[in-house]
Scaffold this motif. Structure first.
Motif, PDB file in Angstrom:
ATOM      1  N   ARG A 231       2.194  13.927  53.870  1.00 54.66           N
ATOM      2  CA  ARG A 231       1.468  12.766  54.386  1.00 54.66           C
ATOM      3  C   ARG A 231       0.794  11.900  53.324  1.00 54.66           C
ATOM      4  NH1 ARG A 231      -1.555  15.048  59.864  1.00 54.66           N
ATOM      5  NH2 ARG A 231       0.290  16.046  60.781  1.00 54.66           N
ATOM      6  N   ILE A 232       0.523  12.474  52.168  1.00 57.02           N
ATOM      7  CA  ILE A 232      -0.235  11.753  51.147  1.00 57.02           C
ATOM      8  C   ILE A 232       0.643  11.505  49.930  1.00 57.02           C
ATOM      9  CG2 ILE A 232      -2.321  11.785  49.727  1.00 57.02           C
ATOM     10  CD1 ILE A 232      -2.904  11.751  52.693  1.00 57.02           C
ATOM     11  N   ASP A 233       0.385  10.393  49.235  1.00 52.54           N
ATOM     12  CA  ASP A 233       1.128  10.063  48.024  1.00 52.54           C
ATOM     13  C   ASP A 233       1.004  11.185  47.000  1.00 52.54           C
ATOM     14  OD1 ASP A 233       0.602   8.484  45.073  1.00 52.54           O
ATOM     15  OD2 ASP A 233       2.489   8.148  46.141  1.00 52.54           O
ATOM     16  N   GLN A 234       2.134  11.742  46.601  1.00 48.31           N
ATOM     17  CA  GLN A 234       2.118  12.919  45.752  1.00 48.31           C
ATOM     18  C   GLN A 234       1.751  12.607  44.307  1.00 48.31           C
ATOM     19  OE1 GLN A 234       5.547  15.471  46.099  1.00 48.31           O
ATOM     20  NE2 GLN A 234       5.050  16.608  44.263  1.00 48.31           N
ATOM     21  N   ASN A 235       2.033  11.403  43.846  1.00 48.69           N
ATOM     22  CA  ASN A 235       1.752  11.079  42.448  1.00 48.69           C
ATOM     23  C   ASN A 235       0.265  11.195  42.125  1.00 48.69           C
ATOM     24  OD1 ASN A 235       4.422  10.585  41.736  1.00 48.69           O
ATOM     25  ND2 ASN A 235       4.309   8.450  42.404  1.00 48.69           N
ATOM     26  N   ALA A 236      -0.586  10.722  43.048  1.00 49.01           N
ATOM     27  CA  ALA A 236      -2.027  10.810  42.814  1.00 49.01           C
ATOM     28  C   ALA A 236      -2.481  12.255  42.767  1.00 49.01           C
ATOM     29  CB  ALA A 236      -2.778  10.054  43.913  1.00 49.01           C
ATOM     30  N   PHE A 237      -1.921  13.075  43.651  1.00 49.78           N
ATOM     31  CA  PHE A 237      -2.301  14.485  43.666  1.00 49.78           C
ATOM     32  C   PHE A 237      -1.756  15.220  42.451  1.00 49.78           C
ATOM     33  CE2 PHE A 237      -3.240  13.524  48.047  1.00 49.78           C
ATOM     34  CZ  PHE A 237      -4.365  14.299  48.287  1.00 49.78           C
ATOM     35  N   ARG A 238      -0.609  14.791  41.983  1.00 52.52           N
ATOM     36  CA  ARG A 238      -0.062  15.429  40.788  1.00 52.52           C
ATOM     37  C   ARG A 238      -0.948  15.142  39.576  1.00 52.52           C
ATOM     38  NH1 ARG A 238       5.933  16.625  38.955  1.00 52.52           N
ATOM     39  NH2 ARG A 238       5.567  17.054  36.770  1.00 52.52           N
ATOM     40  N   LYS A 239      -1.446  13.918  39.485  1.00 50.84           N
ATOM     41  CA  LYS A 239      -2.351  13.592  38.386  1.00 50.84           C
ATOM     42  C   LYS A 239      -3.627  14.431  38.466  1.00 50.84           C
ATOM     43  CE  LYS A 239      -0.775   8.841  37.610  1.00 50.84           C
ATOM     44  NZ  LYS A 239      -1.143   7.405  37.662  1.00 50.84           N
ATOM     45  N   ALA A 240      -4.154  14.568  39.685  1.00 49.69           N
ATOM     46  CA  ALA A 240      -5.349  15.393  39.857  1.00 49.69           C
ATOM     47  C   ALA A 240      -5.063  16.836  39.467  1.00 49.69           C
ATOM     48  CB  ALA A 240      -5.827  15.321  41.307  1.00 49.69           C
ATOM     49  N   THR A 241      -3.883  17.321  39.828  1.00 46.49           N
ATOM     50  CA  THR A 241      -3.494  18.686  39.480  1.00 46.49           C
ATOM     51  C   THR A 241      -3.398  18.863  37.970  1.00 46.49           C
ATOM     52  OG1 THR A 241      -2.250  18.915  41.537  1.00 46.49           O
ATOM     53  CG2 THR A 241      -1.726  20.464  39.765  1.00 46.49           C
ATOM     54  N   LEU A 242      -2.864  17.862  37.293  1.00 46.86           N
ATOM     55  CA  LEU A 242      -2.742  17.944  35.837  1.00 46.86           C
ATOM     56  C   LEU A 242      -4.105  17.994  35.167  1.00 46.86           C
ATOM     57  CD1 LEU A 242       0.240  15.481  35.296  1.00 46.86           C
ATOM     58  CD2 LEU A 242       0.258  17.962  34.920  1.00 46.86           C
ATOM     59  N   PHE A 243      -5.072  17.266  35.720  1.00 41.44           N
ATOM     60  CA  PHE A 243      -6.429  17.348  35.192  1.00 41.44           C
ATOM     61  C   PHE A 243      -6.988  18.755  35.379  1.00 41.44           C
ATOM     62  CE2 PHE A 243      -6.619  12.624  35.572  1.00 41.44           C
ATOM     63  CZ  PHE A 243      -7.022  12.362  34.267  1.00 41.44           C
ATOM     64  N   VAL A 244      -6.734  19.345  36.549  1.00 42.05           N
ATOM     65  CA  VAL A 244      -7.195  20.713  36.813  1.00 42.05           C
ATOM     66  C   VAL A 244      -6.533  21.687  35.849  1.00 42.05           C
ATOM     67  CG1 VAL A 244      -7.209  22.594  38.493  1.00 42.05           C
ATOM     68  CG2 VAL A 244      -7.719  20.268  39.225  1.00 42.05           C
ATOM     69  N   LEU A 245      -5.236  21.507  35.625  1.00 38.03           N
ATOM     70  CA  LEU A 245      -4.507  22.384  34.705  1.00 38.03           C
ATOM     71  C   LEU A 245      -5.019  22.233  33.277  1.00 38.03           C
ATOM     72  CD1 LEU A 245      -0.833  22.037  35.960  1.00 38.03           C
ATOM     73  CD2 LEU A 245      -2.463  23.868  36.435  1.00 38.03           C
ATOM     74  N   MET A 246      -5.370  21.012  32.909  1.00 37.22           N
ATOM     75  CA  MET A 246      -5.926  20.782  31.574  1.00 37.22           C
ATOM     76  C   MET A 246      -7.225  21.564  31.399  1.00 37.22           C
ATOM     77  SD  MET A 246      -5.840  19.142  28.622  1.00 37.22           S
ATOM     78  CE  MET A 246      -4.883  17.629  28.743  1.00 37.22           C
ATOM     79  N   ILE A 247      -8.105  21.484  32.395  1.00 34.38           N
ATOM     80  CA  ILE A 247      -9.372  22.206  32.339  1.00 34.38           C
ATOM     81  C   ILE A 247      -9.125  23.711  32.301  1.00 34.38           C
ATOM     82  CG2 ILE A 247     -11.494  22.720  33.605  1.00 34.38           C
ATOM     83  CD1 ILE A 247     -11.338  19.829  34.687  1.00 34.38           C
ATOM     84  N   ALA A 248      -8.202  24.183  33.140  1.00 30.31           N
ATOM     85  CA  ALA A 248      -7.893  25.605  33.174  1.00 30.31           C
ATOM     86  C   ALA A 248      -7.339  26.087  31.841  1.00 30.31           C
ATOM     87  CB  ALA A 248      -6.888  25.901  34.293  1.00 30.31           C
ATOM     88  N   GLY A 249      -6.438  25.286  31.254  1.00 29.53           N
ATOM     89  CA  GLY A 249      -5.865  25.664  29.972  1.00 29.53           C
ATOM     90  C   GLY A 249      -6.887  25.687  28.853  1.00 29.53           C
ATOM     91  N   LEU A 250      -7.772  24.699  28.843  1.00 32.94           N
ATOM     92  CA  LEU A 250      -8.824  24.671  27.831  1.00 32.94           C
ATOM     93  C   LEU A 250      -9.767  25.856  27.975  1.00 32.94           C
ATOM     94  CD1 LEU A 250      -9.663  20.852  27.816  1.00 32.94           C
ATOM     95  CD2 LEU A 250      -8.520  22.146  25.994  1.00 32.94           C
ATOM     96  N   ASN A 251     -10.019  26.249  29.221  1.00 34.96           N
ATOM     97  CA  ASN A 251     -10.873  27.417  29.451  1.00 34.96           C
ATOM     98  C   ASN A 251     -10.216  28.694  28.930  1.00 34.96           C
ATOM     99  OD1 ASN A 251     -13.153  28.876  30.682  1.00 34.96           O
ATOM    100  ND2 ASN A 251     -11.625  29.605  32.126  1.00 34.96           N
ATOM    101  N   LEU A 252      -8.914  28.814  29.134  1.00 32.89           N
ATOM    102  CA  LEU A 252      -8.195  29.978  28.625  1.00 32.89           C
ATOM    103  C   LEU A 252      -8.229  30.018  27.093  1.00 32.89           C
ATOM    104  CD1 LEU A 252      -5.105  29.978  31.010  1.00 32.89           C
ATOM    105  CD2 LEU A 252      -6.916  31.691  30.940  1.00 32.89           C
ATOM    106  N   ILE A 253      -8.035  28.858  26.474  1.00 31.31           N
ATOM    107  CA  ILE A 253      -8.081  28.792  25.010  1.00 31.31           C
ATOM    108  C   ILE A 253      -9.476  29.173  24.507  1.00 31.31           C
ATOM    109  CG2 ILE A 253      -7.954  27.251  23.024  1.00 31.31           C
ATOM    110  CD1 ILE A 253      -5.763  25.717  24.529  1.00 31.31           C
ATOM    111  N   ARG A 254     -10.504  28.659  25.196  1.00 33.63           N
ATOM    112  CA  ARG A 254     -11.889  28.982  24.816  1.00 33.63           C
ATOM    113  C   ARG A 254     -12.115  30.486  24.874  1.00 33.63           C
ATOM    114  NH1 ARG A 254     -16.156  30.628  27.336  1.00 33.63           N
ATOM    115  NH2 ARG A 254     -15.131  30.455  29.369  1.00 33.63           N
TER     116      ARG A 254
END
Length: 259
Positions: A231-254
């Motif tokens: 029902r919702i535009d997937q591109n916007a959610f994919r960008k939000a997901t990538l931001f979440v993944l970035m934070i998660a990855g940085l936390n793992l590196i930390r």
């Protein structure tokens, strides 16, 4: 009840509640964009439990939700996707089995870095608008090389999503096929990972109840995410997901650098 008692011996009640919440969120994100469940689970769970137990926990939810994703357009479409990407998938599975046997010999900090660095690189390049481009059909070198890298990361961490998503994106795979192929590749990989880690000792009688316990919230989250995807535009959610993944990855590196 017996399974719950086994789980409470592995972690505190608050950690278990957090694990259920992380599984639900991972299911929602996977339903929306087709990937990221293992990454969210390994990042979120390893904040409160050991990376090895987090790895054991993510395996069953990953197997089941990927089966749902792969079969959404029916068995025939899933089979056609399997045949089309058999070279990549075959390489991934072979390397995954081999690398899974080394997971208990690698320091936890190093494993966190091995997971975190590819996540950050993948998310950063996608957010910067620099996707890879590979001619379709791909060369044998590209197919085997990327499949081997994905399998190596997957065997050690249970995460082989970023290179697979990057590979499919680089091939300009249509959205519907993109989602289904991910389900096929991740699903078969997760099945192999399950048996590989039975052999490695990560999945055993003590850790299996935890993996079973977080399956229901993962499925509920997946169902909700699929509804949002429809029902919702997937591109916007994919960008939000990538931001979440970035934070998660940085936390793992930390955590990998600081211990």
């Amino acid at each position: 009840m017996a399974e719950m008692e086994l789980v409470t011996h592995l972690m505190t009640p608050s950690a278990f509640v957090l694990a259920l919440s992380v599984a639900f969120i991972a299911g929602v994100v996977k339903g929306m964009v087709g990937f990221a469940m293992p990454m969210i689970l390994i990042s979120g769970l390893s904040s409160v439990i050991s990376p090895e137990l987090a790895l054991a926990g993510l395996i069953l939810p990953t197997v089941i939700t990927n089966g749902m994703q792969a079969m959404r357009q029916g068995p025939r479409a899933a089979w056609e996707s399997l045949l089309k990407f058999r070279g990549y998938l075959g390489t991934l599975l072979i390397v995954l089995i081999i690398s899974a046997q080394f997971v208990r010999t690698i320091p936890a900090e190093l494993m966190l870095l091995i997971i975190g660095v590819p996540i950050v690189i993948f998310a950063a390049t996608q957010l910067a608008g620099m996707p890879l481009r590979i001619a379709s059909p791909p060369s044998r070198f590209a197919e085997i090389g990327i499949g081997a890298f994905a399998g190596f990361i997957g065997g050690l961490s249970g995460v082989w999503g970023p290179p697979t998503v990057a590979y499919l994106t680089a091939l300009d795979t249509p959205k519907r096929d993109h989602i289904r192929v991910q389900g096929v590749i991740y699903g078969l990989g997760a099945i192999v990972l399950l048996f590989a880690h039975i052999g490695s000792g990560v999945v055993r009688a003590e850790t299996l109840p935890f993996s079973i316990a977080i399956v229901p919230p993962a499925i509920v989250g997946m169902w909700l995410g699929l509804k949002v995807n429809d029902r919702i535009d997937q591109n916007a959610f994919r960008k939000a997901t990538l931001f979440v993944l970035m934070i998660a990855g940085l936390n793992l590196i930390r955590r990998g650098l600081m211990g």
